[in-house]
Design a protein around this motif. Structure first.
Motif, PDB file in Angstrom:
ATOM      1  N   THR A  35      -1.230   5.754  -3.875  1.00 35.40           N
ATOM      2  CA  THR A  35      -0.012   5.461  -4.630  1.00 35.40           C
ATOM      3  C   THR A  35      -0.010   4.019  -5.132  1.00 35.40           C
ATOM      4  O   THR A  35       0.266   3.746  -6.301  1.00 35.40           O
ATOM      5  CB  THR A  35       1.242   5.698  -3.756  1.00 35.40           C
ATOM      6  OG1 THR A  35       1.379   7.089  -3.503  1.00 35.40           O
ATOM      7  CG2 THR A  35       2.502   5.184  -4.448  1.00 35.40           C
ATOM      8  N   SER A  46      -0.211   2.185  -9.127  1.00 33.12           N
ATOM      9  CA  SER A  46       1.065   1.585  -9.528  1.00 33.12           C
ATOM     10  C   SER A  46       0.858   0.344 -10.390  1.00 33.12           C
ATOM     11  O   SER A  46      -0.119  -0.384 -10.235  1.00 33.12           O
ATOM     12  CB  SER A  46       1.890   1.211  -8.293  1.00 33.12           C
ATOM     13  OG  SER A  46       2.208   2.351  -7.531  1.00 33.12           O
ATOM     14  N   ASP A  72       6.137   0.444 -13.078  1.00 30.78           N
ATOM     15  CA  ASP A  72       6.700   1.250 -11.999  1.00 30.78           C
ATOM     16  C   ASP A  72       7.728   0.461 -11.207  1.00 30.78           C
ATOM     17  O   ASP A  72       8.590   1.051 -10.542  1.00 30.78           O
ATOM     18  CB  ASP A  72       5.591   1.722 -11.057  1.00 30.78           C
ATOM     19  CG  ASP A  72       4.591   2.618 -11.751  1.00 30.78           C
ATOM     20  OD1 ASP A  72       4.995   3.683 -12.242  1.00 30.78           O
ATOM     21  OD2 ASP A  72       3.398   2.240 -11.820  1.00 30.78           O
ATOM     22  N   ILE A  77       5.836   3.423  -2.177  1.00 33.06           N
ATOM     23  CA  ILE A  77       5.315   4.502  -1.337  1.00 33.06           C
ATOM     24  C   ILE A  77       6.392   5.553  -1.067  1.00 33.06           C
ATOM     25  O   ILE A  77       6.151   6.765  -1.158  1.00 33.06           O
ATOM     26  CB  ILE A  77       4.766   3.942  -0.012  1.00 33.06           C
ATOM     27  CG1 ILE A  77       3.587   2.990  -0.280  1.00 33.06           C
ATOM     28  CG2 ILE A  77       4.314   5.069   0.914  1.00 33.06           C
ATOM     29  CD1 ILE A  77       3.117   2.236   0.955  1.00 33.06           C
ATOM     30  N   SER A 118       7.208   7.821  -4.071  1.00 29.42           N
ATOM     31  CA  SER A 118       6.173   8.821  -4.346  1.00 29.42           C
ATOM     32  C   SER A 118       6.027   9.844  -3.214  1.00 29.42           C
ATOM     33  O   SER A 118       5.173  10.741  -3.282  1.00 29.42           O
ATOM     34  CB  SER A 118       4.827   8.124  -4.569  1.00 29.42           C
ATOM     35  OG  SER A 118       4.376   7.529  -3.356  1.00 29.42           O
ATOM     36  N   THR A 142       4.854   9.404  -0.261  1.00 30.73           N
ATOM     37  CA  THR A 142       3.588   9.282   0.459  1.00 30.73           C
ATOM     38  C   THR A 142       3.713   8.372   1.679  1.00 30.73           C
ATOM     39  O   THR A 142       2.711   7.944   2.250  1.00 30.73           O
ATOM     40  CB  THR A 142       2.458   8.746  -0.464  1.00 30.73           C
ATOM     41  OG1 THR A 142       2.899   7.527  -1.094  1.00 30.73           O
ATOM     42  CG2 THR A 142       2.121   9.761  -1.539  1.00 30.73           C
TER      43      THR A 142
END
Length: 257
Positions: A19, A23, A115, A249, A252, A254
């Motif tokens: 991730t 980014s 992002d 993180i 996403s 994750t």
């Protein structure tokens, strides 16, 4: 296989590392606070960084700024920063924007490419412009409030700007955001009451052998030069960088914890 992010992967897991690698984060202002934000993001494996700053390293930056060394005085901060980032992670794509972000040039930057945006700008007008545009585009943003004139690095916390109390900059920004109908803003802010700096006309950014004349004093726009130290701005920057990593993180899905 071991790499420079192996220890981070032990903590967060490979999906989180992937991730971060995918980014793109923009940091506006890479001085005492922003330099440490960049450091955290680079060492965490963020794959693409956009650095916005038009300052050169000044002799008076050495007490607190990561990129400020006797050997880098006079160099543009974005150049020094990019070289350091690539020495940490040669796969990181670094975009250098040698500019002061202002309402007049804001249209030249497509914030939707990012992002996450980190605001380490020290002027109210520029901060508001960045906040306003990120809000309109629904771009995740975290903003740093005042780090000057303070001596307690443990007083920083992450909160909504409406929960700040002791920070004069936050008070100004908060009032202006209400007029813009922006109800909230994630900030890193100190609960320490600022200390009035000792008056000293010799501590200024006027012309001297270490700063080009054309750059002298142009970026301060202040009635007084803020006092600073090595540990307070760094603490704010580390907190900001860490929050960006965790937010990326978590967004996403994750995050293993």
């Amino acid at each position: 296989m071991q790499n420079q992010f192996s220890r981070t992967q032990l903590l967060f897991g490979k999906p989180a590392i992937d991730t971060l690698k995918g980014s793109r984060v923009a940091i506006f202002g890479i001085g005492g606070v922003g330099g440490y934000v960049v450091e955290v993001l680079a060492r965490s494996g963020v794959g693409e960084l956009d650095l916005f700053d038009n300052d050169r390293v000044c002799l008076t930056n050495i007490n607190r700024q990561l990129y400020a060394l006797l050997s880098t005085v006079g160099q543009y901060k974005v150049d020094v920063a990019a070289e350091r980032v690539n020495d940490i992670n040669e796969s990181c794509i670094v975009h250098k924007h040698q500019m002061f972000y202002l309402p007049q040039n804001a249209d030249s930057i497509d914030l939707s490419e990012f992002d996450y945006v980190v605001d380490c700008i020290d002027t109210v007008t520029a901060k508001l412009e960045l906040i306003k545009r990120c809000h309109a585009l629904n771009i995740p943003l975290i903003s740093c409030m005042g780090a000057g004139n303070k001596i307690d690095p443990t007083a920083f916390r992450i909160c909504d700007i409406n929960k700040t109390e002791m920070d004069p900059l936050a008070k100004v920004i908060r009032k202006k955001l209400r007029k813009l109908n922006i109800p909230k803003l994630k900030v890193v802010c100190s609960d320490e009451k600022p200390i009035k700096p000792i008056e000293n006309d010799s501590v200024s950014c006027g012309p001297h052998p270490f700063c080009p004349d054309k750059d002298a004093g142009k970026y301060t726009g202040r009635k007084e030069i803020p006092a600073s130290n090595a540990f307070v701005p760094a603490a704010a920057g580390l907190i900001l960088g860490g929050e960006v990593v965790k937010d990326l993180i978590q967004k996403s899905h994750t995050m293993r914890i």
